[in-house]
Design a protein around this motif. Structure first.
Motif, PDB file in Angstrom:
ATOM      1  N   HIS A  74      16.904 -38.176  -8.150  1.00  0.00           N
ATOM      2  CA  HIS A  74      18.182 -38.872  -8.237  1.00  0.00           C
ATOM      3  C   HIS A  74      18.089 -40.279  -7.639  1.00  0.00           C
ATOM      4  O   HIS A  74      17.490 -40.474  -6.581  1.00  0.00           O
ATOM      5  CB  HIS A  74      19.263 -38.089  -7.488  1.00  0.00           C
ATOM      6  CG  HIS A  74      19.557 -36.743  -8.070  1.00  0.00           C
ATOM      7  ND1 HIS A  74      20.534 -36.524  -9.012  1.00  0.00           N
ATOM      8  CD2 HIS A  74      18.976 -35.534  -7.840  1.00  0.00           C
ATOM      9  CE1 HIS A  74      20.556 -35.237  -9.336  1.00  0.00           C
ATOM     10  NE2 HIS A  74      19.622 -34.620  -8.641  1.00  0.00           N
ATOM     11  N   GLU A  94      17.514 -32.404  -3.993  1.00  0.00           N
ATOM     12  CA  GLU A  94      17.698 -32.273  -5.434  1.00  0.00           C
ATOM     13  C   GLU A  94      18.723 -31.191  -5.792  1.00  0.00           C
ATOM     14  O   GLU A  94      18.947 -30.927  -6.975  1.00  0.00           O
ATOM     15  CB  GLU A  94      16.359 -31.934  -6.101  1.00  0.00           C
ATOM     16  CG  GLU A  94      15.190 -32.831  -5.700  1.00  0.00           C
ATOM     17  CD  GLU A  94      15.339 -34.267  -6.178  1.00  0.00           C
ATOM     18  OE1 GLU A  94      16.333 -34.562  -6.874  1.00  0.00           O
ATOM     19  OE2 GLU A  94      14.473 -35.095  -5.859  1.00  0.00           O
ATOM     20  N   GLU A  95      19.331 -30.580  -4.794  1.00  0.00           N
ATOM     21  CA  GLU A  95      20.262 -29.475  -5.056  1.00  0.00           C
ATOM     22  C   GLU A  95      21.401 -29.920  -5.975  1.00  0.00           C
ATOM     23  O   GLU A  95      22.062 -30.924  -5.722  1.00  0.00           O
ATOM     24  CB  GLU A  95      20.846 -28.966  -3.737  1.00  0.00           C
ATOM     25  CG  GLU A  95      21.804 -27.796  -3.903  1.00  0.00           C
ATOM     26  CD  GLU A  95      22.401 -27.331  -2.568  1.00  0.00           C
ATOM     27  OE1 GLU A  95      23.325 -26.498  -2.609  1.00  0.00           O
ATOM     28  OE2 GLU A  95      21.958 -27.816  -1.514  1.00  0.00           O
ATOM     29  N   PRO A  96      21.636 -29.189  -7.054  1.00  0.00           N
ATOM     30  CA  PRO A  96      22.745 -29.541  -7.947  1.00  0.00           C
ATOM     31  C   PRO A  96      24.089 -29.159  -7.317  1.00  0.00           C
ATOM     32  O   PRO A  96      24.145 -28.451  -6.314  1.00  0.00           O
ATOM     33  CB  PRO A  96      22.470 -28.705  -9.194  1.00  0.00           C
ATOM     34  CG  PRO A  96      21.717 -27.515  -8.674  1.00  0.00           C
ATOM     35  CD  PRO A  96      20.874 -28.021  -7.537  1.00  0.00           C
ATOM     36  N   GLU A 116      25.317 -33.341  -4.038  1.00  0.00           N
ATOM     37  CA  GLU A 116      25.824 -34.677  -4.336  1.00  0.00           C
ATOM     38  C   GLU A 116      26.339 -35.363  -3.074  1.00  0.00           C
ATOM     39  O   GLU A 116      26.102 -36.555  -2.853  1.00  0.00           O
ATOM     40  CB  GLU A 116      26.943 -34.580  -5.379  1.00  0.00           C
ATOM     41  CG  GLU A 116      27.435 -35.934  -5.863  1.00  0.00           C
ATOM     42  CD  GLU A 116      28.449 -35.804  -6.993  1.00  0.00           C
ATOM     43  OE1 GLU A 116      29.180 -36.789  -7.215  1.00  0.00           O
ATOM     44  OE2 GLU A 116      28.495 -34.740  -7.630  1.00  0.00           O
TER      45      GLU A 116
END
Length: 550
Positions: free
Chosen positions: A91, A391-393, A398
């Protein structure tokens, strides 16, 4: 051993990297012969730097090299963006956007306020920059180029320096006699060692593993668009040509022991960790290197001088290393030439250390501050990762990334925004600068404050379309004259003192208000030696100070 005619020159230059080659070209620019020796048989194959800043480029412009250098650099329309991301394929966190060379030039012409350089900075790998300089010295009749020869020892006396050279890889030796010797032979300088000059500061600031490689996988390595540097918690990826050549620098943890841990390092694994996936690639060079923050205790001993990495070594946070060395080469070059050509007094060569060493200290301190910011960003990455995967969705990941991004933006990127360091510096206490009682503008590392206060770099302004003030300057001293002033006494004194003086008459206008005074004496390196509102009673003293005769 007798010394033949071909083994004599006014200046012997030990070291054929960018600094040594620039010095040779600067001397030749002023009509002075030199012998340049370099232990390696060819120019470097290691990617030691990737930025030639605007100040260095305007100095290379004086030597007629700016256009040739740009031919091998990154395309002029490509930006200098610095991108932070969770990983190469993860990201985007934050982008520090910086203009391309084309945009820099447009802004410089539009503002025309003296805060820009005559030439835009250039993204270029040292691997491709050095051959351009090598071609220039090879072609110049005043430079005797001897690659494959290393400096071995020196003896100096009141009249000159006798140096012993050895052909690399053999026992063949020769002796060279010169009036002056310049040690431009890098961090492990044999010249500096011979002189017994110490390096003070912080050695081995850390360990970094470099992977220089070729890959066409731009979808993995340039996912966030064209960027000069792509940076993550795992390292920094330098786009060397915005094509297929890259350099990854991975800092080692504080617990790293090079004696026991080096063997476990894998270039392919480091690249995979950085990118977050496997990347098809071809390793060109891979090695461990050690950055330093050190400065030579002195720059001169008798007839021998130090320049570039032999005199100072910085962490490359800001790209100040080679660029500081280019400034060294030009400063030392024109002063040596003035001495050899007979118009300089002894104070001029003395001023080399007095001018350049404080600038190196200033730049070293800035590199250290920039490195401290890097450490803080690394700590922010570690803190974020301690909360969970970057990288956790979903909302949790976020929010974690958003906090990290805000911290990066908050810490900023002075590393690539220090225009005061790069081209706003001033020779404040030089004996060959006419001092003033009024204080000069305060130095700001982040901002170039245009000024003609003595010691300052002359502000760059355009006089008309495609015509710049710098392009009007002579090769020696230049006297700028704004308006109607009789400078005949300056001209007469210069002739009597045998000083090279060019007079540049300028028509006053708002674009020249930045010059502040109607009479300005400029040195060959663009720095202001003196300024005044009227022709002084003693023009001889003004010229004498600039020439090192007082």
């Amino acid at each position: 051993m007798s010394i033949g005619k071909h083994d004599r020159a006014p200046v012997l230059i030990a070291g054929g990297g960018p600094v040594g080659m620039t010095l040779a070209l600067e001397l030749a620019h002023h009509g002075v012969r030199s012998i340049l020796v370099e232990r390696n048989a060819s120019t470097t194959r290691h990617p030691k730097m990737d930025l030639t800043n605007g100040r260095s480029m305007e100095l290379y412009r004086r030597l007629g090299l700016a256009a040739k250098l740009r031919e091998v650099g990154v395309p002029r329309g490509n930006p200098f963006d610095i991108v932070w991301a969770t990983s190469g394929t993860g990201h985007l966190l934050h982008r520090f956007a910086y203009p391309s060379a084309v945009e820099w030039e447009r802004r410089a012409a539009q503002r025309n306020d003296g805060s820009f350089t005559r030439e835009a900075p250039m993204r270029v790998s040292q691997i491709v920059l050095e051959p351009v300089l090598k071609a220039a010295i090879d072609a110049h009749p005043l430079v005797d180029v001897r690659f494959g020869w290393s400096f071995e020892s020196l003896e100096q006396d009141a009249d000159g320096v006798t140096a012993v050279l050895r052909r690399s890889g053999s026992d063949e030796r020769t002796t060279v006699r010169s009036s002056w010797l310049a040690g431009c032979d890098g961090g492990g300088s044999a010249v500096r060692t011979q002189l017994g000059i110490a390096l003070n500061g912080q050695h081995a600031v850390g360990y970094v593993y470099m992977v220089h490689f070729r890959s066409k996988a731009r979808d993995l390595l340039a996912r966030f668009g064209i960027a000069w540097h792509l940076q993550t918690g795992a390292g920094t990826l330098v786009a060397q040509d915005d094509g297929d050549t890259w350099t990854l620098h991975v800092p080692m943890p504080p617990t790293f022991n090079p004696d026991t841990d080096k063997a476990g390092l894998s270039p392919g694994e480091l690249l995979r960790t950085f990118a977050g996936t496997d990347v098809p690639h071809e390793v060109l060079v891979a090695n461990l290197w050690t950055p330093h923050l050190v400065l030579a205790e002195r720059y001169r001993l008798g007839r021998v001088f130090l320049a570039g990495d032999s005199a100072h070594q910085f962490i490359p946070t800001g790209g100040y290393g080679m660029n500081t060395g280019v400034g060294d080469a030009v400063d030392l070059g024109w002063k040596l030439a003035a001495s050899i050509n007979g118009w300089a007094g002894p104070a001029l060569l003395d001023s080399y250390e007095q001018e350049r060493r404080p600038i190196a200290q200033q730049n070293m301190d800035a590199a250290g501050r920039n490195f401290a910011v890097r450490v803080q960003i690394a700590e922010a990455f570690f803190a974020a990762m301690a909360d969970g995967p970057l990288e956790e969705p979903g909302e949790s990941g976020e929010q974690r990334r958003d906090r990290l991004a805000k911290r990066i933006a908050e810490l900023g990127n002075a590393e690539n925004e220090s225009w005061g360091i790069e081209h706003g510096y001033r020779y404040a206490d030089s004996p060959v600068i006419a001092s003033e009682s009024a204080p000069a503008p305060a130095f700001d590392p982040l901002r170039c404050v245009p000024s003609t206060a003595p010691g300052s770099r002359l502000p760059h302004v355009f006089l008309g379309e495609d015509r710049a003030l710098y392009d009007e300057l002579g090769d020696g001293l230049s006297l700028l004259v704004l308006g109607d002033h009789d400078v005949g006494r300056f001209v007469g004194a210069a002739e009597k003192m045998r000083l090279p003086l060019s007079v540049v008459h300028l028509k006053p206008g708002p674009h020249l208000d930045v010059l502040e005074h109607p009479l300005i004496l400029v040195r060959p390196d663009h720095h202001v030696a003196w300024r005044g509102a009227v022709v002084p009673d003693s023009v001889e003293r003004v010229l004498g100070v600039a020439a090192g005769r007082h």
